[in-house]
Motif scaffolding. Structure first.
Motif, PDB file in Angstrom:
ATOM      1  N   CYS A  23       8.871   2.517  21.819  1.00 52.09           N
ATOM      2  CA  CYS A  23       7.782   2.609  20.917  1.00 52.09           C
ATOM      3  C   CYS A  23       6.876   3.080  22.291  1.00 52.09           C
ATOM      4  O   CYS A  23       5.244   3.316  21.989  1.00 52.09           O
ATOM      5  N   GLY A  24       7.153   2.777  23.227  1.00 52.03           N
ATOM      6  CA  GLY A  24       5.580   3.148  24.648  1.00 52.03           C
ATOM      7  C   GLY A  24       5.890   5.083  25.076  1.00 52.03           C
ATOM      8  O   GLY A  24       5.219   5.504  25.656  1.00 52.03           O
ATOM      9  N   PRO A  26       5.474   8.316  25.740  1.00 50.38           N
ATOM     10  CA  PRO A  26       4.784   8.769  24.896  1.00 50.38           C
ATOM     11  C   PRO A  26       4.624  10.442  24.412  1.00 50.38           C
ATOM     12  O   PRO A  26       4.466  11.148  25.487  1.00 50.38           O
ATOM     13  N   PHE A  27       5.455  10.484  23.108  1.00 51.12           N
ATOM     14  CA  PHE A  27       5.291  11.976  22.798  1.00 51.12           C
ATOM     15  C   PHE A  27       4.670  12.848  22.675  1.00 51.12           C
ATOM     16  O   PHE A  27       4.912  14.037  22.989  1.00 51.12           O
ATOM     17  N   GLY A  28       3.108  12.604  22.414  1.00 48.84           N
ATOM     18  CA  GLY A  28       2.237  13.379  22.848  1.00 48.84           C
ATOM     19  C   GLY A  28       2.144  13.835  24.079  1.00 48.84           C
ATOM     20  O   GLY A  28       1.886  15.368  24.318  1.00 48.84           O
ATOM     21  N   LYS A  29       2.402  13.446  25.150  1.00 44.46           N
ATOM     22  CA  LYS A  29       1.688  13.627  26.582  1.00 44.46           C
ATOM     23  C   LYS A  29       3.285  14.230  26.284  1.00 44.46           C
ATOM     24  O   LYS A  29       3.119  15.606  26.672  1.00 44.46           O
ATOM     25  N   ILE A  30       4.168  14.614  26.769  1.00 45.47           N
ATOM     26  CA  ILE A  30       5.718  14.931  26.662  1.00 45.47           C
ATOM     27  C   ILE A  30       5.673  16.219  25.965  1.00 45.47           C
ATOM     28  O   ILE A  30       5.896  17.666  26.263  1.00 45.47           O
ATOM     29  N   LEU A  31       5.099  15.888  24.601  1.00 39.67           N
ATOM     30  CA  LEU A  31       5.086  17.130  23.576  1.00 39.67           C
ATOM     31  C   LEU A  31       4.729  18.867  23.900  1.00 39.67           C
ATOM     32  O   LEU A  31       4.586  19.911  24.303  1.00 39.67           O
ATOM     33  N   THR A  32       3.138  17.886  24.518  1.00 30.77           N
ATOM     34  CA  THR A  32       2.765  19.257  24.559  1.00 30.77           C
ATOM     35  C   THR A  32       2.518  19.373  26.253  1.00 30.77           C
ATOM     36  O   THR A  32       2.495  21.061  26.501  1.00 30.77           O
ATOM     37  N   ARG A  33       2.991  18.664  27.407  1.00 29.85           N
ATOM     38  CA  ARG A  33       3.376  18.934  28.380  1.00 29.85           C
ATOM     39  C   ARG A  33       4.557  20.794  28.362  1.00 29.85           C
ATOM     40  O   ARG A  33       4.585  21.473  29.017  1.00 29.85           O
ATOM     41  N   PHE A 113       0.112   0.507  24.297  1.00 34.06           N
ATOM     42  CA  PHE A 113      -0.523  -0.292  26.110  1.00 34.06           C
ATOM     43  C   PHE A 113       1.231   0.110  26.838  1.00 34.06           C
ATOM     44  O   PHE A 113       2.475  -0.670  27.159  1.00 34.06           O
ATOM     45  N   THR A 114       1.502   1.599  26.849  1.00 36.11           N
ATOM     46  CA  THR A 114       2.736   2.041  27.161  1.00 36.11           C
ATOM     47  C   THR A 114       3.427   1.735  28.773  1.00 36.11           C
ATOM     48  O   THR A 114       1.977   3.019  29.106  1.00 36.11           O
ATOM     49  N   PRO A 115       4.428   0.835  28.777  1.00 33.20           N
ATOM     50  CA  PRO A 115       4.653   0.596  30.277  1.00 33.20           C
ATOM     51  C   PRO A 115       4.658   2.738  31.451  1.00 33.20           C
ATOM     52  O   PRO A 115       4.874   2.291  32.390  1.00 33.20           O
ATOM     53  N   TYR A 116       5.058   3.231  30.502  1.00 30.82           N
ATOM     54  CA  TYR A 116       5.029   4.934  30.996  1.00 30.82           C
ATOM     55  C   TYR A 116       3.863   5.585  31.477  1.00 30.82           C
ATOM     56  O   TYR A 116       4.549   6.352  32.007  1.00 30.82           O
ATOM     57  N   LEU A 117       2.713   4.953  30.994  1.00 31.27           N
ATOM     58  CA  LEU A 117       1.834   5.633  31.615  1.00 31.27           C
ATOM     59  C   LEU A 117       0.318   4.415  31.855  1.00 31.27           C
ATOM     60  O   LEU A 117      -0.438   4.232  31.565  1.00 31.27           O
ATOM     61  N   GLY A 121      -2.170   4.065  26.801  1.00 27.11           N
ATOM     62  CA  GLY A 121      -1.294   4.765  25.371  1.00 27.11           C
ATOM     63  C   GLY A 121      -2.051   5.017  24.644  1.00 27.11           C
ATOM     64  O   GLY A 121      -3.735   5.677  24.880  1.00 27.11           O
ATOM     65  N   GLY A 122      -1.236   5.778  23.456  1.00 26.12           N
ATOM     66  CA  GLY A 122      -2.766   5.783  21.921  1.00 26.12           C
ATOM     67  C   GLY A 122      -3.620   5.230  22.045  1.00 26.12           C
ATOM     68  O   GLY A 122      -3.411   3.421  22.004  1.00 26.12           O
TER      69      GLY A 122
END
Length: 221
Positions: A23-24, A26-33, A113-117, A121-122
């Motif tokens: 769940c971490g 970040p699909f919003g960031k990935i898809l937008t990019r 609190f996504t560990p990838y960013l 997170g969102g």
């Protein structure tokens, strides 16, 4: 008893970690990019969720962001509830209600609190609704209805988000009056964490500076 509790704890912790990591994402960031070559965190409100995706990248990216954020929460909770929990015989001292609630909380925290960013997170609405669908779909529909009605009336996405998150412990208690009190407390923490994630929106609502839902605005409602 002790062995049963240890087994339940192992499964729960393992699934909490898996749910947090899934769940971490970040699909919003990935898809937008990928679809627009923009950095969602550098535009609009900087949030990676559906509303800012709509502002920065348009309805197609926003719809995909919503779908993926919802699905990741739903799949994690549903898999744990229907496969792991339902597929095992647990000792009498093990509360499966608490197990499911903990995994749900970990899934939400993975998104917020996504560990990838760097743990930014969102705000948890789409993933939170997905978690509710994984837990009990009628409960999710109730919260979705609350959200839609409030946004339609006020045109503030934040109002719908804050209210539907705040009443999670109430709706869970009404639908599941026999739920373990510890599990109910965890669901309350889940809902109120989403409210906390909207603290900036709350401040803007109080100041009268919060933006209403508008496809042309670059601010997040």
């Amino acid at each position: 008893m002790a062995d049963g509790f240890s087994t339940a704890a192992f499964y729960t912790v393992a699934m909490m970690v898996v749910s947090y990591l899934i769940c971490g994402i970040p699909f919003g960031k990935i898809l937008t990019r990928v679809m627009t070559h923009k950095d969602i965190q550098a535009e609009g409100s900087g949030n990676i969720g559906t509303t800012n995706a709509l502002r920065v990248a348009g309805p197609k990216v926003a719809a995909l962001t919503l779908a993926f954020d919802l699905l990741k929460g739903m799949v994690c909770v549903m898999f744990f509830r229907d496969v792991v929990v339902a597929g095992n015989s647990w000792a009498p001292d093990v509360s499966t209600d608490v197990m499911v609630a903990l995994v749900a909380l970990a899934a939400l925290y993975g998104h917020i609190f996504t560990p990838y960013l760097k743990f930014h997170g969102g705000k948890g609405i789409a993933t939170g609704v997905g978690i509710l669908f994984g837990f009990a779909w009628p409960l999710a529909l109730i919260h979705l209805a609350i959200f839609i009605v409030l946004v339609a009336i006020t045109r503030y996405v934040s109002v719908g988000s804050i209210v539907t998150a705040a009443v999670v412990p109430l709706t869970v208690h009404i639908m599941f009056p026999a739920l373990n009190p510890i599990a109910l407390a965890i669901w309350a923490l889940l809902g109120w964490t989403v409210v906390w994630a909207h603290r900036g929106n709350i401040a803007r609502l109080r100041a009268g500076t919060e933006s209403k839902l508008s496809f042309g605005s670059k601010k997040e409602a």
